[in-house]
Design a protein around this motif. Sequence first.
Motif, PDB file in Angstrom:
ATOM      1  N   UNK A  39       0.883  -1.106  -0.106  1.00 57.19           N
ATOM      2  CA  UNK A  39       0.029   0.147  -0.007  1.00 57.19           C
ATOM      3  C   UNK A  39       0.805   1.047   0.132  1.00 57.19           C
ATOM      4  N   UNK A  40       0.705   2.285  -0.835  1.00 55.70           N
ATOM      5  CA  UNK A  40       1.148   3.543  -0.814  1.00 55.70           C
ATOM      6  C   UNK A  40       0.295   4.508  -0.984  1.00 55.70           C
ATOM      7  N   UNK A  41       0.625   5.506   0.014  1.00 61.00           N
ATOM      8  CA  UNK A  41      -0.254   6.683   0.128  1.00 61.00           C
ATOM      9  C   UNK A  41       0.359   7.858  -0.759  1.00 61.00           C
ATOM     10  N   UNK A  42      -0.303   8.504  -1.891  1.00 68.51           N
ATOM     11  CA  UNK A  42       0.218   9.357  -2.524  1.00 68.51           C
ATOM     12  C   UNK A  42      -0.579  10.794  -2.182  1.00 68.51           C
ATOM     13  N   UNK A  43      -0.211  11.831  -2.820  1.00 66.38           N
ATOM     14  CA  UNK A  43      -1.054  12.999  -2.677  1.00 66.38           C
ATOM     15  C   UNK A  43      -1.207  13.854  -4.161  1.00 66.38           C
ATOM     16  N   UNK A  44      -2.306  14.651  -4.079  1.00 67.34           N
ATOM     17  CA  UNK A  44      -2.524  15.348  -5.332  1.00 67.34           C
ATOM     18  C   UNK A  44      -2.863  16.863  -4.836  1.00 67.34           C
ATOM     19  N   UNK A  45      -2.354  17.707  -5.634  1.00 64.35           N
ATOM     20  CA  UNK A  45      -2.433  19.228  -5.177  1.00 64.35           C
ATOM     21  C   UNK A  45      -3.239  19.684  -6.114  1.00 64.35           C
ATOM     22  N   UNK A  62      -0.791   5.574 -11.598  1.00 68.66           N
ATOM     23  CA  UNK A  62      -0.481   6.982 -11.114  1.00 68.66           C
ATOM     24  C   UNK A  62       0.889   7.126 -11.269  1.00 68.66           C
ATOM     25  N   UNK A  63       1.135   8.290 -12.307  1.00 68.37           N
ATOM     26  CA  UNK A  63       2.645   8.678 -12.235  1.00 68.37           C
ATOM     27  C   UNK A  63       3.113   9.678 -10.936  1.00 68.37           C
ATOM     28  N   UNK A  64       4.046   9.260 -10.376  1.00 65.03           N
ATOM     29  CA  UNK A  64       4.706   9.916  -9.166  1.00 65.03           C
ATOM     30  C   UNK A  64       5.801  10.666  -9.258  1.00 65.03           C
ATOM     31  N   UNK A  65       6.029  11.623  -8.457  1.00 68.08           N
ATOM     32  CA  UNK A  65       7.365  12.200  -8.208  1.00 68.08           C
ATOM     33  C   UNK A  65       7.619  12.170  -6.800  1.00 68.08           C
ATOM     34  N   UNK A  66       8.692  11.548  -6.196  1.00 70.84           N
ATOM     35  CA  UNK A  66       9.150  11.281  -4.911  1.00 70.84           C
ATOM     36  C   UNK A  66       9.965  12.562  -4.683  1.00 70.84           C
ATOM     37  N   UNK A  75      13.681  13.567   8.359  1.00 69.82           N
ATOM     38  CA  UNK A  75      13.262  13.642   7.012  1.00 69.82           C
ATOM     39  C   UNK A  75      11.918  13.127   6.756  1.00 69.82           C
ATOM     40  N   UNK A  76      11.419  13.863   5.707  1.00 64.50           N
ATOM     41  CA  UNK A  76       9.997  13.475   5.401  1.00 64.50           C
ATOM     42  C   UNK A  76       9.810  13.598   3.806  1.00 64.50           C
ATOM     43  N   UNK A  77       9.213  12.346   3.514  1.00 64.36           N
ATOM     44  CA  UNK A  77       9.008  11.968   1.913  1.00 64.36           C
ATOM     45  C   UNK A  77       7.553  12.171   1.394  1.00 64.36           C
ATOM     46  N   UNK A  78       7.427  13.060   0.238  1.00 61.46           N
ATOM     47  CA  UNK A  78       6.205  13.193  -0.336  1.00 61.46           C
ATOM     48  C   UNK A  78       6.091  12.353  -1.507  1.00 61.46           C
ATOM     49  N   UNK A 107       3.312  24.439  -2.157  1.00 64.37           N
ATOM     50  CA  UNK A 107       3.931  23.558  -1.191  1.00 64.37           C
ATOM     51  C   UNK A 107       2.995  23.965   0.284  1.00 64.37           C
ATOM     52  N   UNK A 108       2.386  23.057   0.632  1.00 60.32           N
ATOM     53  CA  UNK A 108       1.453  23.050   2.065  1.00 60.32           C
ATOM     54  C   UNK A 108       2.468  23.113   3.260  1.00 60.32           C
ATOM     55  N   UNK A 109       1.844  23.132   4.331  1.00 61.17           N
ATOM     56  CA  UNK A 109       2.681  23.010   5.375  1.00 61.17           C
ATOM     57  C   UNK A 109       3.461  21.672   5.761  1.00 61.17           C
ATOM     58  N   UNK A 110       4.039  21.599   6.697  1.00 62.51           N
ATOM     59  CA  UNK A 110       4.978  20.323   7.066  1.00 62.51           C
ATOM     60  C   UNK A 110       4.101  19.519   7.665  1.00 62.51           C
TER      61      UNK A 110
END
Length: 112
Positions: A39-45, A62-66, A75-78, A107-110
């Motif tokens: 399972x992978x959680x991804x976001x859309x802006x 889904x094409x993603x950018x890490x 460290x935080x990964x989007x 860019x939203x909040x951390x």
Amino acid sequence: MELTGRIMQVLPEKSGTSARGPWRKQEYVIEIPGDYPKSVCFMVWGDRIDQFGIQQGQELTVSIDLESREYNGRWYTDVKAWRVAPAGGQDGGGQPGPEEPPPYDDEGPLPF
């Protein structure tokens, strides 16, 4: 990078205001099939939330950018989606995307 699987969960949309103005994002959980499904959680802006129209149960590619960033020694990964298409190859209605991911300026909040 691409992920292909079934959308297992649609999380509530989040929004706010930063120094650059208003922002909104929504997160989704996709399950990648295999002997040991992942399972992978991804976001859309922004406006892409409406453009992609992702629904629970859909089979998608889904094409993603890490992107990772450091904050206070941690460290935080989007995982950001920049294109969404029905699984099986062809783009769906209202979901065309560029060959390369566009730069992200929303860019939203951390996450803390």
